[in-house]
Scaffold this motif. Structure first.
Motif, PDB file in Angstrom:
ATOM      1  N   LEU A  34     -24.427  -5.867  -1.951  1.00 50.51           N
ATOM      2  CA  LEU A  34     -25.349  -5.788  -3.074  1.00 50.51           C
ATOM      3  C   LEU A  34     -26.289  -4.596  -2.919  1.00 50.51           C
ATOM      4  O   LEU A  34     -26.544  -3.862  -3.884  1.00 50.51           O
ATOM      5  CB  LEU A  34     -26.149  -7.075  -3.213  1.00 50.51           C
ATOM      6  CG  LEU A  34     -27.210  -7.073  -4.320  1.00 50.51           C
ATOM      7  CD1 LEU A  34     -26.563  -6.874  -5.691  1.00 50.51           C
ATOM      8  CD2 LEU A  34     -28.036  -8.351  -4.307  1.00 50.51           C
ATOM      9  N   LEU A  35     -26.810  -4.392  -1.710  1.00 52.03           N
ATOM     10  CA  LEU A  35     -27.685  -3.234  -1.491  1.00 52.03           C
ATOM     11  C   LEU A  35     -26.938  -1.939  -1.792  1.00 52.03           C
ATOM     12  O   LEU A  35     -27.498  -1.016  -2.407  1.00 52.03           O
ATOM     13  CB  LEU A  35     -28.189  -3.222  -0.052  1.00 52.03           C
ATOM     14  CG  LEU A  35     -29.189  -4.304   0.350  1.00 52.03           C
ATOM     15  CD1 LEU A  35     -29.531  -4.187   1.829  1.00 52.03           C
ATOM     16  CD2 LEU A  35     -30.465  -4.225  -0.490  1.00 52.03           C
ATOM     17  N   THR A  91     -39.541   7.794   0.888  1.00 50.26           N
ATOM     18  CA  THR A  91     -39.257   7.015  -0.323  1.00 50.26           C
ATOM     19  C   THR A  91     -37.780   6.712  -0.513  1.00 50.26           C
ATOM     20  O   THR A  91     -37.434   5.805  -1.269  1.00 50.26           O
ATOM     21  CB  THR A  91     -39.773   7.771  -1.559  1.00 50.26           C
ATOM     22  OG1 THR A  91     -39.171   9.071  -1.588  1.00 50.26           O
ATOM     23  CG2 THR A  91     -41.289   7.898  -1.516  1.00 50.26           C
ATOM     24  N   ARG A  92     -36.886   7.454   0.124  1.00 53.08           N
ATOM     25  CA  ARG A  92     -35.457   7.177  -0.026  1.00 53.08           C
ATOM     26  C   ARG A  92     -34.813   6.747   1.289  1.00 53.08           C
ATOM     27  O   ARG A  92     -33.622   6.956   1.515  1.00 53.08           O
ATOM     28  CB  ARG A  92     -34.727   8.385  -0.620  1.00 53.08           C
ATOM     29  CG  ARG A  92     -34.795   9.680   0.150  1.00 53.08           C
ATOM     30  CD  ARG A  92     -34.161  10.781  -0.689  1.00 53.08           C
ATOM     31  NE  ARG A  92     -34.202  12.090  -0.066  1.00 53.08           N
ATOM     32  CZ  ARG A  92     -33.150  12.682   0.495  1.00 53.08           C
ATOM     33  NH1 ARG A  92     -31.990  12.061   0.536  1.00 53.08           N
ATOM     34  NH2 ARG A  92     -33.254  13.884   1.015  1.00 53.08           N
ATOM     35  N   HIS A  93     -35.623   6.131   2.130  1.00 53.76           N
ATOM     36  CA  HIS A  93     -35.150   5.672   3.434  1.00 53.76           C
ATOM     37  C   HIS A  93     -35.276   4.157   3.521  1.00 53.76           C
ATOM     38  O   HIS A  93     -36.080   3.536   2.813  1.00 53.76           O
ATOM     39  CB  HIS A  93     -35.943   6.333   4.555  1.00 53.76           C
ATOM     40  CG  HIS A  93     -35.798   7.824   4.594  1.00 53.76           C
ATOM     41  ND1 HIS A  93     -36.403   8.658   3.678  1.00 53.76           N
ATOM     42  CD2 HIS A  93     -35.103   8.630   5.432  1.00 53.76           C
ATOM     43  CE1 HIS A  93     -36.086   9.917   3.949  1.00 53.76           C
ATOM     44  NE2 HIS A  93     -35.303   9.925   5.009  1.00 53.76           N
ATOM     45  N   ASN A 136     -34.752   5.437  -4.851  1.00 51.19           N
ATOM     46  CA  ASN A 136     -36.045   4.898  -4.431  1.00 51.19           C
ATOM     47  C   ASN A 136     -35.825   3.548  -3.760  1.00 51.19           C
ATOM     48  O   ASN A 136     -35.466   2.569  -4.426  1.00 51.19           O
ATOM     49  CB  ASN A 136     -36.978   4.765  -5.642  1.00 51.19           C
ATOM     50  CG  ASN A 136     -38.381   4.357  -5.241  1.00 51.19           C
ATOM     51  OD1 ASN A 136     -38.578   3.381  -4.535  1.00 51.19           O
ATOM     52  ND2 ASN A 136     -39.366   5.109  -5.713  1.00 51.19           N
ATOM     53  N   THR A 137     -36.030   3.487  -2.446  1.00 52.85           N
ATOM     54  CA  THR A 137     -35.731   2.250  -1.723  1.00 52.85           C
ATOM     55  C   THR A 137     -36.772   1.165  -1.947  1.00 52.85           C
ATOM     56  O   THR A 137     -36.488  -0.013  -1.714  1.00 52.85           O
ATOM     57  CB  THR A 137     -35.589   2.518  -0.213  1.00 52.85           C
ATOM     58  OG1 THR A 137     -36.774   3.153   0.279  1.00 52.85           O
ATOM     59  CG2 THR A 137     -34.384   3.403   0.066  1.00 52.85           C
ATOM     60  N   LEU A 138     -37.956   1.531  -2.408  1.00 50.37           N
ATOM     61  CA  LEU A 138     -38.933   0.497  -2.753  1.00 50.37           C
ATOM     62  C   LEU A 138     -38.449  -0.276  -3.984  1.00 50.37           C
ATOM     63  O   LEU A 138     -38.564  -1.508  -4.043  1.00 50.37           O
ATOM     64  CB  LEU A 138     -40.309   1.132  -3.016  1.00 50.37           C
ATOM     65  CG  LEU A 138     -41.469   0.165  -3.262  1.00 50.37           C
ATOM     66  CD1 LEU A 138     -41.610  -0.829  -2.120  1.00 50.37           C
ATOM     67  CD2 LEU A 138     -42.769   0.935  -3.473  1.00 50.37           C
ATOM     68  N   GLU A 139     -37.879   0.440  -4.928  1.00 61.40           N
ATOM     69  CA  GLU A 139     -37.297  -0.226  -6.102  1.00 61.40           C
ATOM     70  C   GLU A 139     -36.130  -1.108  -5.684  1.00 61.40           C
ATOM     71  O   GLU A 139     -35.989  -2.247  -6.159  1.00 61.40           O
ATOM     72  CB  GLU A 139     -36.835   0.826  -7.117  1.00 61.40           C
ATOM     73  CG  GLU A 139     -36.250   0.236  -8.384  1.00 61.40           C
ATOM     74  CD  GLU A 139     -35.782   1.308  -9.361  1.00 61.40           C
ATOM     75  OE1 GLU A 139     -34.850   1.021 -10.149  1.00 61.40           O
ATOM     76  OE2 GLU A 139     -36.341   2.428  -9.322  1.00 61.40           O
ATOM     77  N   GLN A 151     -35.643  -5.224  -6.142  1.00 56.39           N
ATOM     78  CA  GLN A 151     -34.451  -5.789  -6.775  1.00 56.39           C
ATOM     79  C   GLN A 151     -33.730  -6.746  -5.826  1.00 56.39           C
ATOM     80  O   GLN A 151     -33.256  -7.812  -6.232  1.00 56.39           O
ATOM     81  CB  GLN A 151     -33.502  -4.653  -7.188  1.00 56.39           C
ATOM     82  CG  GLN A 151     -34.026  -3.791  -8.321  1.00 56.39           C
ATOM     83  CD  GLN A 151     -33.140  -2.581  -8.572  1.00 56.39           C
ATOM     84  OE1 GLN A 151     -32.564  -2.020  -7.646  1.00 56.39           O
ATOM     85  NE2 GLN A 151     -33.014  -2.191  -9.839  1.00 56.39           N
ATOM     86  N   ALA A 152     -33.666  -6.365  -4.550  1.00 57.42           N
ATOM     87  CA  ALA A 152     -32.989  -7.215  -3.565  1.00 57.42           C
ATOM     88  C   ALA A 152     -33.764  -8.501  -3.322  1.00 57.42           C
ATOM     89  O   ALA A 152     -33.165  -9.585  -3.183  1.00 57.42           O
ATOM     90  CB  ALA A 152     -32.805  -6.447  -2.259  1.00 57.42           C
TER      91      ALA A 152
END
Length: 480
Positions: A466-467, A445-447, A417-420, A424-425
């Protein structure tokens, strides 16, 4: 407007591209030598070299020293979004602005690593030269020039813009160019000129979030069309939509599309314009990245093929020369007077000093030299950052391979989940642009869209690592 006939090298490039995409020429195959192709086609060596340069621009072939040209293997290119991310073809009311404000509001902080930013690094632009150009121009400014530049914009700047259209093979009428406060005003005015509240507008999938914000502000509805990450909008899917829906306009970015970086080939741009002309549908062409090509030649805009005045071409100097000056324009075809009236009723005019500074800079002839430096820097940064992403992100990550601009679009493994990841970032002062921003129904959602327009400094390297670590942790957790 007049149609632009494809040159012999463009025709040859399009024929070879079709053979590559059909599989007749496969990855690793050697293209015919210049001597063989000259004999077979009866064309000059310069025509062949230009055609091969065009194929390099599209990422289809690569030159090997003393070996010739070969069809390029494209292991990292996401050819199609997964089924879960394909548009459903339904009309969608747009409500994206609050999410955009929430997720991107912090990117203005100078302490944040700008991987979610919309602009390249400021040090890539000639601000000192622009300031000197502005000072010279302002010393010559007369009262008549101020009043004469209202609404449509400064005449000298419009003349320079028109000259660049002509040099790129795109005839325009002088009175169809309206200077605006950046490309976004041009795009919004053009959208307003061809729609009424409640109308349906076709956008790419994924699409630039500012297009969705514009639709939301004007109470318009979006329908998304399937978009290939390499070549842009799929014309078969678009025609099916046009047959099913009453469409007021299309808002597309055929050249280095944001966020995918897709580049629509010339023949496909011509077919797009012809398709929309058959249905009488205006095309709002967002063309702000075309000057940032990595190949030898600037790609033609869809505007080049417009015979009916249905293409409203919008661009600016914000991405190529002068971020912050907010100087854009629209070449709005048959809708030019409507756009000019709307400009008069909203902002009335654009500020004169930045227009004069850019016009003077263009007259002095430094723009193309600056662009060569800018393109080289962006391509170098792009290559270095992509190499790091390939090394640091989890197995199964797919990445587009743009031939210009400074964005890359990532598709991470299922369940990530890239929003998560974005949240975090941001806790570590790293901005990103998660995929949910780029669709009216927030399905990507995963982009992730990343800005590769900054030098790959130790800070950028650490941020990308880190990402990748965050993405790997999610992927590992989901695999258990």
């Amino acid at each position: 407007m007049f149609a632009v006939r494809l040159t012999r090298y463009q025709q040859l490039a399009d024929e070879l591209a079709a053979s590559i995409r059909s599989g007749a020429l496969r990855p690793g195959d050697r293209l015919p030598s210049v001597r063989d192709l000259r004999r077979q086609r009866g064309v000059s060596p310069s025509t062949i070299f230009q055609a091969y340069a065009q194929l390099e621009l599209q990422g289809l072939v690569e030159a090997r020293v003393r070996s010739g040209y070969f069809v390029r293997a494209r292991h990292h290119l996401t050819r199609l979004p997964p089924d879960a991310a394909l548009p459903n073809g339904r009309i969608t009311p747009v409500a994206i602005s609050e999410l955009v404000f929430e997720l991107l509001g912090s990117t203005r902080d100078v302490d944040v690593v700008p991987l979610g930013s919309a602009f390249p690094a400021a040090q890539l632009f000639p601000f000192e030269e622009l300031a000197r150009s502005g000072a010279r121009a302002m010393r010559r400014l007369g009262p008549a020039q101020i009043s004469g530049a209202l609404t449509a914009g400064d005449e000298s700047l419009r003349a320079q813009i028109g000259r660049r259209y002509a040099l790129n093979g795109v005839p325009t009428r002088g009175d169809e160019i309206i200077v605006t406060n950046g490309a976004m005003e041009a795009l919004n005015l053009c959208l307003q000129a061809v729609t009424q509240p409640g109308d349906v507008v076709v956008v790419e999938s994924p699409t630039f979030y500012a297009a969705l914000q514009a639709l939301e502000r004007l109470h318009l509805k979006a329908v998304e069309v399937e978009t290939d990450p390499a070549e842009g909008v799929r014309l078969e899917a678009l025609e099916a939509l046009l047959k099913q829906q009453k469409v007021a306009a299309c808002w597309f970015m055929p050249t280095f599309q944001n966020p995918l970086g897709a580049l629509m080939p010339n023949a496909k741009k011509q077919a797009l314009v012809q398709l929309l002309a058959r249905y009488g549908v205006p095309l709002i062409e967002d063309d702000v990245y075309a000057e940032l090509h990595f190949g030898a030649r600037r790609p033609l805009p869809a505007k080049a093929f417009d015979q009916e005045g249905l293409v409203l071409h919008c661009s600016s100097f914000s991405k190529s020369l002068a971020p912050g000056y907010r100087v854009g324009w629209a070449a709005a075809g048959r809708y030019a007077k409507d756009v000019e009236r709307l400009k008069m009723m909203t902002s009335l005019a654009s500020p004169i000093p930045p227009q004069l500074a850019i016009a003077e800079y263009l007259v002095q002839g430094g723009f193309d030299r600056h662009l060569r430096h800018l393109r080289g820097a962006l391509q170098t940064q792009h290559t270095a950052a992509r190499t790091l992403i390939e090394r640091c992100f989890p197995k199964g990550t797919r990445m587009t391979e743009p031939q210009g601009g400074y964005f890359v679009w990532l598709e991470l493994p299922g369940g990530v989940n890239t929003l998560e990841i974005h949240h975090q970032a941001m806790a570590q002062s790293i901005s990103t642009a998660p995929g949910v921003l780029f669709s009216a129904d927030r399905r990507f959602t995963r982009h992730l869209r990343l800005n590769l327009g900054h030098p790959v400094t130790p800070q950028i390297k650490a941020a990308l690592k880190l990402l990748g670590t965050l993405a790997k942790a999610q992927a590992h957790r989901n695999a258990q």
